[in-house]
Scaffold this active site. Sequence first.
Site, PDB file in Angstrom:
ATOM      1  CE  LYS A 133      16.366  11.430  24.688  1.00  0.00           C
ATOM      2  NZ  LYS A 133      15.207  10.525  24.450  1.00  0.00           N
ATOM      3  CE1 TYR A 157      14.919  12.518  19.255  1.00  0.00           C
ATOM      4  CE2 TYR A 157      14.806  14.557  20.515  1.00  0.00           C
ATOM      5  CZ  TYR A 157      15.160  13.217  20.414  1.00  0.00           C
ATOM      6  OH  TYR A 157      15.751  12.583  21.476  1.00  0.00           O
ATOM      7  CG  PHE A 194       5.972  10.850  20.575  1.00  0.00           C
ATOM      8  CD1 PHE A 194       7.292  11.215  20.363  1.00  0.00           C
ATOM      9  CD2 PHE A 194       5.494   9.710  19.941  1.00  0.00           C
ATOM     10  CE1 PHE A 194       8.125  10.471  19.537  1.00  0.00           C
ATOM     11  CE2 PHE A 194       6.327   8.947  19.113  1.00  0.00           C
ATOM     12  CZ  PHE A 194       7.651   9.337  18.913  1.00  0.00           C
ATOM     13  NE  ARG A 236      19.337   2.665  18.995  1.00  0.00           N
ATOM     14  CZ  ARG A 236      18.240   3.411  18.888  1.00  0.00           C
ATOM     15  NH1 ARG A 236      18.296   4.731  19.114  1.00  0.00           N
ATOM     16  NH2 ARG A 236      17.086   2.881  18.583  1.00  0.00           N
ATOM     17  CB  THR A 286      12.627   3.437  22.301  1.00  0.00           C
ATOM     18  OG1 THR A 286      13.534   3.324  21.194  1.00  0.00           O
ATOM     19  CG2 THR A 286      12.026   4.828  22.342  1.00  0.00           C
ATOM     20  NE  ARG A 331      16.614   5.389  26.072  1.00  0.00           N
ATOM     21  CZ  ARG A 331      16.558   5.414  24.745  1.00  0.00           C
ATOM     22  NH1 ARG A 331      16.359   4.293  24.067  1.00  0.00           N
ATOM     23  NH2 ARG A 331      16.684   6.553  24.079  1.00  0.00           N
ATOM     24  CG  ASN A 367      13.944   7.740  26.521  1.00  0.00           C
ATOM     25  OD1 ASN A 367      14.321   8.916  26.465  1.00  0.00           O
ATOM     26  ND2 ASN A 367      13.662   7.031  25.448  1.00  0.00           N
ATOM     27  CG  HIS A 396      19.610  10.758  20.990  1.00  0.00           C
ATOM     28  ND1 HIS A 396      18.606  10.340  20.152  1.00  0.00           N
ATOM     29  CD2 HIS A 396      20.685  10.992  20.188  1.00  0.00           C
ATOM     30  CE1 HIS A 396      19.050  10.332  18.898  1.00  0.00           C
ATOM     31  NE2 HIS A 396      20.310  10.728  18.897  1.00  0.00           N
ATOM     32  CD  GLU A 420      21.311  11.601  15.643  1.00  0.00           C
ATOM     33  OE1 GLU A 420      22.065  11.013  16.443  1.00  0.00           O
ATOM     34  OE2 GLU A 420      20.136  11.226  15.433  1.00  0.00           O
TER      35      GLU A 420
HETATM   36  P1  ADP Z   1      15.249   6.258  20.312  1.00  0.00           P
HETATM   37  O1  ADP Z   1      15.503   7.481  21.170  1.00  0.00           O
HETATM   38  O2  ADP Z   1      15.365   4.986  21.121  1.00  0.00           O
HETATM   39  O3  ADP Z   1      16.067   6.245  19.053  1.00  0.00           O
HETATM   40  P2  ADP Z   1      12.915   7.132  18.747  1.00  0.00           P
HETATM   41  O4  ADP Z   1      13.854   7.740  17.753  1.00  0.00           O
HETATM   42  O5  ADP Z   1      11.820   6.257  18.230  1.00  0.00           O
HETATM   43  O6  ADP Z   1      13.709   6.290  19.875  1.00  0.00           O
HETATM   44  O7  ADP Z   1      12.216   8.284  19.587  1.00  0.00           O
HETATM   45  C1  ADP Z   1      12.948   9.388  20.022  1.00  0.00           C
HETATM   46  C2  ADP Z   1      12.532   9.744  21.406  1.00  0.00           C
HETATM   47  O8  ADP Z   1      11.165  10.147  21.389  1.00  0.00           O
HETATM   48  C3  ADP Z   1      12.583   8.612  22.411  1.00  0.00           C
HETATM   49  O9  ADP Z   1      13.871   8.392  22.959  1.00  0.00           O
HETATM   50  C4  ADP Z   1      11.589   9.072  23.455  1.00  0.00           C
HETATM   51  O10 ADP Z   1      12.199  10.068  24.319  1.00  0.00           O
HETATM   52  C5  ADP Z   1      10.545   9.779  22.603  1.00  0.00           C
HETATM   53  N1  ADP Z   1       9.414   8.895  22.299  1.00  0.00           N
HETATM   54  C6  ADP Z   1       9.393   7.854  21.443  1.00  0.00           C
HETATM   55  N2  ADP Z   1       8.194   7.254  21.427  1.00  0.00           N
HETATM   56  C7  ADP Z   1       7.428   7.941  22.313  1.00  0.00           C
HETATM   57  C8  ADP Z   1       6.090   7.825  22.763  1.00  0.00           C
HETATM   58  N3  ADP Z   1       5.282   6.878  22.290  1.00  0.00           N
HETATM   59  N4  ADP Z   1       5.654   8.718  23.682  1.00  0.00           N
HETATM   60  C9  ADP Z   1       6.455   9.678  24.168  1.00  0.00           C
HETATM   61  N5  ADP Z   1       7.739   9.857  23.780  1.00  0.00           N
HETATM   62  C10 ADP Z   1       8.226   8.989  22.873  1.00  0.00           C
END
Ligand code: ADP
Length: 148
Positions: free
Chosen positions: A9, A49, A57, A85, A91, A102, A112, A115, A126
């Site tokens: 990212k 997304y 968010f 993962r 996450t 992370r 974080n 992805h 994707e």
């Molecule tokens: P992952 O990236 O681990 O698959 P998710 O698909 O749930 O997780 O979320 C996508 C991305 O959205 C996360 O990597 C993070 O950057 C962001 N995100 C998730 N939850 C939150 C939150 N509560 N507040 C802010 N950003 C969030």
Amino acid sequence: MEQTFIMIKPDGVQRGLVGEIIGRFEKKGFTLKGLKFITVDRAFAERHYADLSAKPFFNGLVEYIISGPVVAMVWEGKNVVTTGRKIIGATNPADSAPGTIRGDYAIDIGRNVIHGSDAVESARKEIALWFPEGIAEWSSSLHSWIYE
Ligand code: ADP
């Protein structure tokens, strides 16, 4: 062989973590099949997304992803989705174990660093979204040194 979509990212790029992150996947034994350095626009980030569009968010997440260039990659190998993962960590970096990307390099959930696809089916979608032109056709000559 399974494939996954991995994206460094904008914060990971700005913080100079590109080489470190690519190195972790390379040293594990996974094979790099696609890589590009690009800045995506809002519509593209919203498509990537789309499943999170109802989340509070979501807008902040889209702003984050379009805030600078990202490194989009396809990695291949046995169980690469699940293992990828694990390499990335939970996450929320507060819950990510030390030794994960992370866990080692991030603090806030909204910064974080990386992805990774969460399932084989989402990886397929994707990869098709980010690499519509297709990916490299090659196989590593190290295969028999990594797989039994
Ligand atoms: P992952 O990236 O681990 O698959 P998710 O698909 O749930 O997780 O979320 C996508 C991305 O959205 C996360 O990597 C993070 O950057 C962001 N995100 C998730 N939850 C939150 C939150 N509560 N507040 C802010 N950003 C969030």
